[in-house]
Each structure stands twice: as C-alpha cells, then as structure tokens.
Design an enzyme around this catalytic site. Sequence first.
Site, PDB file in Angstrom:
ATOM      1  N   HIS A 193      36.857  36.497  37.755  1.00 11.10           N
ATOM      2  CA  HIS A 193      36.058  36.778  38.949  1.00 11.10           C
ATOM      3  C   HIS A 193      34.999  35.709  39.175  1.00 11.10           C
ATOM      4  CE1 HIS A 193      32.544  38.860  40.965  1.00 11.10           C
ATOM      5  NE2 HIS A 193      33.476  38.778  41.894  1.00 11.10           N
ATOM      6  N   SER A 240      36.527  41.919  42.591  1.00 10.78           N
ATOM      7  CA  SER A 240      35.107  42.032  42.256  1.00 10.78           C
ATOM      8  C   SER A 240      34.729  43.402  41.709  1.00 10.78           C
ATOM      9  CB  SER A 240      34.263  41.733  43.497  1.00 10.78           C
ATOM     10  OG  SER A 240      34.611  42.594  44.556  1.00 10.78           O
TER      11      SER A 240
END
Length: 298
Positions: free
Chosen positions: A141, A120
């Site tokens: 992601h 992240s």
Amino acid sequence: MKIKNVTVCGAGVLGTQIAFQTSFHKFNVILYDISEEPLEKAKAKFKSLSEVYKTNLHATQQQVDQTISRITFSTDFKEATKDADLIIEAIPENAKIKKKFYVQLGKIAPVKSIFCTNSSTLLPSMFAQETGRPERFLALHFANNIWKLNTAEIMGHKTTDPKVFDTIVEFAKAIGMIALPIYKEQPGYILNSLLVPFIRSAMALYVNDISDPATIDKTWMKASGAPIGPFGICDIVGITTIYNINKMAADTKDAHAQKVVKMLQENFIDKGKLGVPTGEGFYSYPNPAYESADFLKQ
C-alpha cells in the site's frame, strides 16, 4: 526472487503514480486499464509528474524522458501480464470488483508472478483464494504523492510465503520507498488505522453542522502545527476513495457513514469535484486556500 518486469493494473491516481515511480527506478513497467481513456489521462499525467520530479527530486530531463520510455500502455489483460514478475493491483476499493479481478488474473498470469494489492482498507486474506496462488499474494500500500510521501506498507496474510514478503520489502526499497512491514493483518494497516478515524471525526463535525471544513482544518493546523488539515487530506487522497470507504460502512447501516456518503455524493461526486485530480474538492487547486499565508491568521 528477482523482480524486473512490473505490471500496474489500474491507471487511476495511485496506479499512475506507482507506474511512474517504479519506472523512474529503472524497472520495466506496463500500465494496464480496461479502456484507452484512463491510459490517455495517465500519459498526460506523466508530463506533469515529470515536472514535479524535476522540481522535488531534482531529476534531469533525461531521467524523466527515460522513465516515460520504460512504460508501456495496454488494454489487453493477458498481454499486459504475460511477462510480469510482479503485478500491482490499483483498482477501485470495492471487494466485489477486486475478487472478480483476481479470479481472472489468477488464470492468465505466469506462475512466477507475485500479486500485490494496493488496497487502503481491505485485507489480503479477503482475496487470497481468488488469486489461485495465496502464497504469492500480499498487500503493498502506497500513500498518495508517492514520490514525496514515500511510504510502502507491506502486509501479508497467514499463508503468504515469507520469502515473497521479503522480496516485496526489498522491491519497495528499490523504488525509493520507506518500507513498512506489517506482521499481522490489520484493517486499515498502519496509516489508515490512524487516518480513517481522524477523517471520520472531521466529517462528523461537518455533516452534523458543528463547523465548516476550512475552520476545522484551521483548528487542526494551528493547534497541532500540522501543515494540512483533514479536509485538505481528503482532497489529496481523493474524494472517490473517501466515498468508497464510507460506502462500505454505510452498507452495514452505519448512520454516520450514510450521512457522509449522501453529502459526498450530492456535493462532490455528482458535480465531478473529486479533489486534487480534478482541480476542486473541499478546496480549489492549484494553490488551495490552506497554503496561503493568511489562512491561519485571525
């Protein structure tokens, strides 16, 4: 490049969701972790996800049963990756752990395999050389609650093969995601470039004794019309992830981050209050206070 077999490494909150979502869209999935315990937890989670998918996505019982049947569980790293067209890494947000993982993965995975990190905040270029195949490595992601907040940020690095990048964009669409291509490496990608400063500001108000989490959330929700505030978001993202992001900053002598890390360690991590997955974080679950009709009243 055709993707059929997908291995997800890491049976945590997001790894479990990625595996289920990918299988739901009829890909063959292997969920790998280093021990049986997280895999057993994932199996239990799949039962609750099945009910969520039936409620939120109007999935049939047959669809969720078939989804689970397409998922294989493994603690054997080599066996889990031997036929993978795509390997998605969803292990802890720690650079040292990820580098070690990719060195091992690069040695055993098939030449055909594309590697994606679900990091992240960390950049794919930080691990590209460790993979042994930098041209077939990039970031993919996902946001938590993947079936509903169905974003997929795709970010390569300088030597990522453009065809591989395009393959992952198409894969993201194929598993029901809104594909969000990022054309240049950016710490925090798009989502966390916006979210991390937001959370940091909320944490500063809390750890500096300006206000409490519920009041801070109430302020944001009422004034902006948002359905959830920063501390509710922390619970969804997971307290461990918030801790790890701040820990990286704390290790660079960031005084604010050090204060946040200490608070999260003592009040949440050590007490097993990790957010939605454990039923308690800044709020209690199910039915957190911010969802009640009275929360925004005087």
